[in-house]
Design an enzyme around this catalytic site. Sequence first.
Site, short mmCIF file in Angstrom:
data_model
loop_
_atom_site.label_atom_id
_atom_site.label_comp_id
_atom_site.label_asym_id
_atom_site.label_seq_id
_atom_site.Cartn_x
_atom_site.Cartn_y
_atom_site.Cartn_z
N THR A 7 5.96 -10.61 -16.08
CA THR A 7 5.57 -10.74 -14.61
C THR A 7 4.78 -12.02 -14.60
O THR A 7 4.08 -12.33 -15.52
CB THR A 7 4.79 -9.49 -14.22
OG1 THR A 7 4.29 -9.73 -12.86
CG2 THR A 7 3.56 -9.34 -14.90
N LYS A 12 -0.67 -7.99 -10.88
CA LYS A 12 -0.11 -6.96 -11.73
C LYS A 12 -0.46 -7.01 -13.43
O LYS A 12 -0.90 -6.19 -13.90
CB LYS A 12 1.62 -7.27 -11.82
CG LYS A 12 2.22 -6.79 -10.68
CD LYS A 12 3.74 -6.76 -10.91
CE LYS A 12 4.57 -6.49 -9.89
NZ LYS A 12 6.01 -6.82 -9.99
N ASP A 67 8.84 -3.51 -11.42
CA ASP A 67 9.48 -3.68 -10.10
C ASP A 67 8.79 -2.79 -9.32
O ASP A 67 8.93 -1.49 -9.50
CB ASP A 67 10.99 -3.84 -10.12
CG ASP A 67 11.38 -4.67 -8.71
OD1 ASP A 67 10.95 -5.99 -8.65
OD2 ASP A 67 11.70 -4.21 -7.80
N TYR A 150 -0.01 -5.17 -0.15
CA TYR A 150 0.10 -4.31 0.78
C TYR A 150 -1.09 -3.38 0.72
O TYR A 150 -1.47 -2.34 1.73
CB TYR A 150 1.08 -3.32 1.02
CG TYR A 150 2.62 -4.29 1.62
CD1 TYR A 150 2.76 -4.74 2.69
CD2 TYR A 150 3.28 -4.91 0.40
CE1 TYR A 150 4.05 -5.34 3.18
CE2 TYR A 150 4.24 -5.57 0.66
CZ TYR A 150 4.87 -6.01 1.89
OH TYR A 150 6.05 -6.71 2.34
N HIS A 176 0.70 4.44 -7.97
CA HIS A 176 2.32 4.23 -8.48
C HIS A 176 2.22 3.83 -9.84
O HIS A 176 2.91 4.16 -10.82
CB HIS A 176 2.86 3.41 -7.43
CG HIS A 176 2.67 2.20 -7.22
ND1 HIS A 176 1.24 2.15 -6.70
CD2 HIS A 176 3.25 1.05 -7.03
CE1 HIS A 176 1.29 0.64 -6.56
NE2 HIS A 176 2.21 -0.04 -6.69
P1 ITT Z 1 7.16 -10.08 -10.53
O1 ITT Z 1 8.49 -10.08 -10.21
O2 ITT Z 1 6.82 -11.60 -11.38
O3 ITT Z 1 6.57 -8.88 -11.45
P2 ITT Z 1 6.30 -9.80 -7.92
O4 ITT Z 1 5.20 -10.05 -7.04
O5 ITT Z 1 7.53 -10.82 -7.27
O6 ITT Z 1 6.05 -10.33 -9.48
P3 ITT Z 1 7.95 -7.43 -7.25
O7 ITT Z 1 9.15 -8.25 -6.85
O8 ITT Z 1 7.73 -6.31 -8.08
O9 ITT Z 1 6.82 -8.43 -8.08
O10 ITT Z 1 7.29 -7.06 -5.69
C1 ITT Z 1 6.27 -6.50 -5.52
C2 ITT Z 1 5.69 -6.51 -4.32
O11 ITT Z 1 5.27 -5.29 -3.75
C3 ITT Z 1 4.41 -7.39 -4.52
O12 ITT Z 1 4.53 -8.60 -4.11
C4 ITT Z 1 3.65 -6.46 -3.24
O13 ITT Z 1 3.64 -7.26 -2.10
C5 ITT Z 1 4.06 -4.94 -3.39
N1 ITT Z 1 3.33 -4.28 -4.38
C6 ITT Z 1 3.56 -3.84 -5.19
N2 ITT Z 1 2.72 -3.15 -5.85
C7 ITT Z 1 1.69 -3.20 -5.07
C8 ITT Z 1 0.07 -2.72 -5.04
O14 ITT Z 1 -0.01 -1.97 -6.16
N3 ITT Z 1 -0.55 -2.76 -4.18
C9 ITT Z 1 -0.03 -3.66 -3.24
N4 ITT Z 1 1.10 -4.23 -2.82
C10 ITT Z 1 2.09 -4.05 -3.96
#
Ligand code: ITT
Length: 193
Positions: A7, A12, A67, A150, A176
């Site tokens: 990631t 994360k 994801d 969020y 989650h």
């Molecule tokens: P990687 O793909 O490099 O892992 P990313 O931020 O692009 O990073 P995602 O495509 O999975 O990851 O997008 C996840 C989005 O969902 C993240 O940017 C947040 O906006 C939201 N999100 C996921 N988990 C969250 C959490 O625990 N708290 C708040 N928002 C979250």
Amino acid sequence: MQIVLATHNVHKVSELGAILSAAVEGLELLGYDGPEPVEDGTSYLENALIKARAAFAHTGLPSMADDSGIAVEILGGSPGIFSARWAGGRDNIANRRLLLAQLRDVVEEHRAAAFVCTIALVGPDGEASFTGIWPGRVAFEEQGEHGFGYDPVFIPEGFEVTAAELDPEVKNSMSHRALALEQLATYLNAIAN
Ligand code: ITT
């Protein structure tokens, strides 16, 4: 045991690291700065697999990817897999503002939402995946400084505060991501013994 954490999201990395290192003894999580694949899957699982497969192909080491996103019931599950770029760019503030604007006239009973996280693990022995769901609702305004994305607009079920107002340890005990990682930890502990 070494696993590459595929990631580029530092928030994360810190949550995944904190939760997993406590749950799996002897686990070494390695950072990843290799190429970022195009996330053109149509589900959390497809996107998690795309990221984990790319890191495994690049490093040759077992790789895991997360994801995740927020699914809002009255929006038919959106933003979902498009959560990171809901307002067009990679801008958390704009994303939250847009979501609050979309729900401006929606009463509390119809603001149900859930955070969803799918973790994919890809390595020489094959592929596995684990999903966690954290139910709650969308707040009327931003509150709190912890977490990311969020969190300031998400009120978890059983709480009257947002995820960004919770201590990170509390979020990491029930989110989650924690629920998906609990299953991954069970899997890793089983194959290690
Ligand atoms: P990687 O793909 O490099 O892992 P990313 O931020 O692009 O990073 P995602 O495509 O999975 O990851 O997008 C996840 C989005 O969902 C993240 O940017 C947040 O906006 C939201 N999100 C996921 N988990 C969250 C959490 O625990 N708290 C708040 N928002 C979250």
